[in-house]
Design a protein around this motif. Structure first.
Motif, short mmCIF file in Angstrom:
data_model
loop_
_atom_site.label_atom_id
_atom_site.label_comp_id
_atom_site.label_asym_id
_atom_site.label_seq_id
_atom_site.Cartn_x
_atom_site.Cartn_y
_atom_site.Cartn_z
N VAL A 46 -85.17 10.10 -24.79
CA VAL A 46 -84.85 10.40 -23.41
C VAL A 46 -85.51 9.39 -22.50
O VAL A 46 -86.71 9.17 -22.58
N THR A 47 -84.73 8.76 -21.65
CA THR A 47 -85.27 7.84 -20.66
C THR A 47 -85.70 8.63 -19.44
O THR A 47 -84.93 9.39 -18.88
N ALA A 48 -86.97 8.44 -19.04
CA ALA A 48 -87.47 9.19 -17.90
C ALA A 48 -86.78 8.72 -16.63
O ALA A 48 -86.52 7.54 -16.44
N THR A 49 -86.49 9.66 -15.73
CA THR A 49 -85.89 9.32 -14.45
C THR A 49 -86.64 10.03 -13.34
O THR A 49 -87.04 11.19 -13.50
N SER A 77 -91.51 -9.58 -12.40
CA SER A 77 -90.12 -9.36 -12.82
C SER A 77 -89.73 -7.91 -12.67
O SER A 77 -90.52 -7.00 -12.99
N PRO A 78 -88.50 -7.66 -12.21
CA PRO A 78 -87.97 -6.30 -12.31
C PRO A 78 -87.79 -5.96 -13.78
O PRO A 78 -87.74 -6.85 -14.64
N LEU A 79 -87.71 -4.68 -14.08
CA LEU A 79 -87.54 -4.24 -15.46
C LEU A 79 -86.19 -3.56 -15.64
O LEU A 79 -85.85 -2.64 -14.91
N MET A 80 -85.45 -4.05 -16.62
CA MET A 80 -84.23 -3.37 -17.00
C MET A 80 -84.54 -2.47 -18.19
O MET A 80 -85.54 -2.68 -18.89
N GLU A 81 -83.74 -1.45 -18.40
CA GLU A 81 -83.95 -0.57 -19.54
C GLU A 81 -83.24 -1.13 -20.76
O GLU A 81 -82.09 -1.57 -20.69
N LEU A 82 -83.94 -1.11 -21.89
CA LEU A 82 -83.41 -1.61 -23.15
C LEU A 82 -83.25 -0.45 -24.10
O LEU A 82 -84.23 0.20 -24.49
N GLY A 83 -82.02 -0.16 -24.46
CA GLY A 83 -81.74 0.91 -25.40
C GLY A 83 -81.30 0.35 -26.74
O GLY A 83 -81.83 -0.67 -27.20
N LEU A 84 -80.32 0.99 -27.36
CA LEU A 84 -79.84 0.56 -28.66
C LEU A 84 -78.41 0.04 -28.56
O LEU A 84 -77.59 0.59 -27.84
N ASN A 85 -78.14 -1.01 -29.31
CA ASN A 85 -76.78 -1.50 -29.47
C ASN A 85 -76.03 -0.61 -30.47
O ASN A 85 -76.65 0.16 -31.21
N PRO A 86 -74.70 -0.71 -30.52
CA PRO A 86 -73.94 0.10 -31.47
C PRO A 86 -74.36 -0.10 -32.92
O PRO A 86 -74.24 0.82 -33.74
N THR A 89 -79.42 -2.10 -33.32
CA THR A 89 -80.43 -3.04 -32.85
C THR A 89 -80.82 -2.72 -31.41
O THR A 89 -80.02 -2.19 -30.64
N VAL A 90 -82.05 -3.04 -31.09
CA VAL A 90 -82.52 -2.80 -29.72
C VAL A 90 -81.98 -3.90 -28.81
O VAL A 90 -81.98 -5.07 -29.16
N GLU A 91 -81.50 -3.50 -27.66
CA GLU A 91 -81.01 -4.46 -26.70
C GLU A 91 -82.15 -5.37 -26.23
O GLU A 91 -83.31 -4.96 -26.18
N VAL A 92 -81.81 -6.60 -25.89
CA VAL A 92 -82.72 -7.51 -25.22
C VAL A 92 -82.04 -7.94 -23.92
O VAL A 92 -80.82 -7.84 -23.81
N PRO A 93 -82.81 -8.38 -22.94
CA PRO A 93 -82.15 -8.85 -21.72
C PRO A 93 -81.14 -9.95 -22.05
O PRO A 93 -81.41 -10.82 -22.90
N GLY A 102 -87.57 -6.46 -19.94
CA GLY A 102 -86.99 -5.15 -20.20
C GLY A 102 -87.98 -4.20 -20.83
O GLY A 102 -88.83 -4.60 -21.63
N TRP A 103 -87.88 -2.93 -20.44
CA TRP A 103 -88.70 -1.87 -21.04
C TRP A 103 -87.90 -1.20 -22.13
O TRP A 103 -86.79 -0.73 -21.91
N TYR A 104 -88.49 -1.13 -23.33
CA TYR A 104 -87.85 -0.49 -24.47
C TYR A 104 -88.03 1.02 -24.32
O TYR A 104 -89.14 1.54 -24.42
N THR A 105 -86.92 1.72 -24.08
CA THR A 105 -86.98 3.15 -23.83
C THR A 105 -87.33 3.95 -25.07
O THR A 105 -87.56 5.16 -24.99
N GLY A 106 -87.40 3.30 -26.23
CA GLY A 106 -87.82 3.96 -27.45
C GLY A 106 -89.32 4.12 -27.57
O GLY A 106 -89.81 4.71 -28.53
N GLY A 107 -90.06 3.58 -26.61
CA GLY A 107 -91.51 3.74 -26.61
C GLY A 107 -91.95 4.64 -25.49
O GLY A 107 -91.15 5.32 -24.85
N ALA A 108 -93.25 4.64 -25.23
CA ALA A 108 -93.79 5.47 -24.15
C ALA A 108 -93.46 4.87 -22.79
O ALA A 108 -93.15 3.68 -22.66
#
Length: 208
Positions: A46-49, A77-86, A89-93, A102-108
């Motif tokens: 869950v990505t915090a909002t 730098s602004p931070l984009m959210e990095l989730g999972l690709n189909p 794999t984890v997305e990268v900017p 980018g912040w990896y939403t799979g972590g804290a």
């Protein structure tokens, strides 16, 4: 493809654990780099909002990180959210947004208990990128992460490590952490025959 790591990343307060295994890419070029597989904790799901509803019986949900800065290196730098690709794999900017980390939403969430991970390119096909100078960071340097509500969390660098991508310390970087930890990751070292950087640079920091 690098070796597969499946550390146990469960945390005492988690009610469930993700069954899926995901692949983490720390890309620094326009093509995918070798991967390290990690098994994330359920907190990643869950990505915090900042606008999530609050009830008396529910814990506060921390605001998502919005910006990262390393004043000593002139990084902001602004931070984009990095989730999972189909493909898991984890997305990268994207390369065209090389100056955005980018912040990896799979972590804290940065500032919360656990390991928060921020990934940025070193260089892309468009030139130098946001973490180009990250290799110059020194122990004791301040890393500031500001969330979507405008609150800033300050982290102090405790060390750095340059490691081969085929020997990425998955458990050390993504494993359970009792403190409020932050890791910045980019590419480092020379290049292989396909033009991929052979190392990852990992910056370790803890909440001040």
């Amino acid at each position: 493809m690098s070796p597969v790591h499946r550390p146990a990343l469960s945390r005492p307060r988690l009610a469930v654990a993700l069954l899926a295994t995901v692949t983490l890419l720390t890309g620094c070029s326009s093509t995918p780099d070798p991967a390290v597989r990690v098994a994330p904790s359920a907190s990643a799901a869950v990505t915090a909002t900042p606008d999530a509803p609050h009830t008396p019986d529910a814990p506060d949900i921390p605001a998502s990180p919005a910006e990262v800065a390393v004043a000593s290196l002139g990084i902001s730098s602004p931070l984009m959210e990095l989730g999972l690709n189909p493909d898991g794999t984890v997305e990268v900017p994207p390369a065209e947004k090389g100056m955005t980390a980018g912040w990896y939403t799979g972590g804290a969430v940065p500032g919360e208990v656990g390991a928060a991970v921020i990934i940025g390119h070193n260089d892309t096909r468009f030139g130098r990128a946001v973490f180009h100078d990250l290799k110059k960071i020194t122990k004791g340097a301040d890393i500031t992460v500001t969330d979507a509500s405008g609150d800033a969390a300050h982290f102090t660098v405790t060390g750095t490590e340059s490691v081969g991508k085929n020997a990425f310390p998955t458990e050390k970087v993504y494993g359970p952490a009792q403190d409020r930890a932050l890791r910045l990751i980019t590419c480092d070292g020379g290049f292989d025959a396909q033009g991929h950087p052979v190392n990852n640079l990992i910056v370790y920091a803890t909440l001040t």
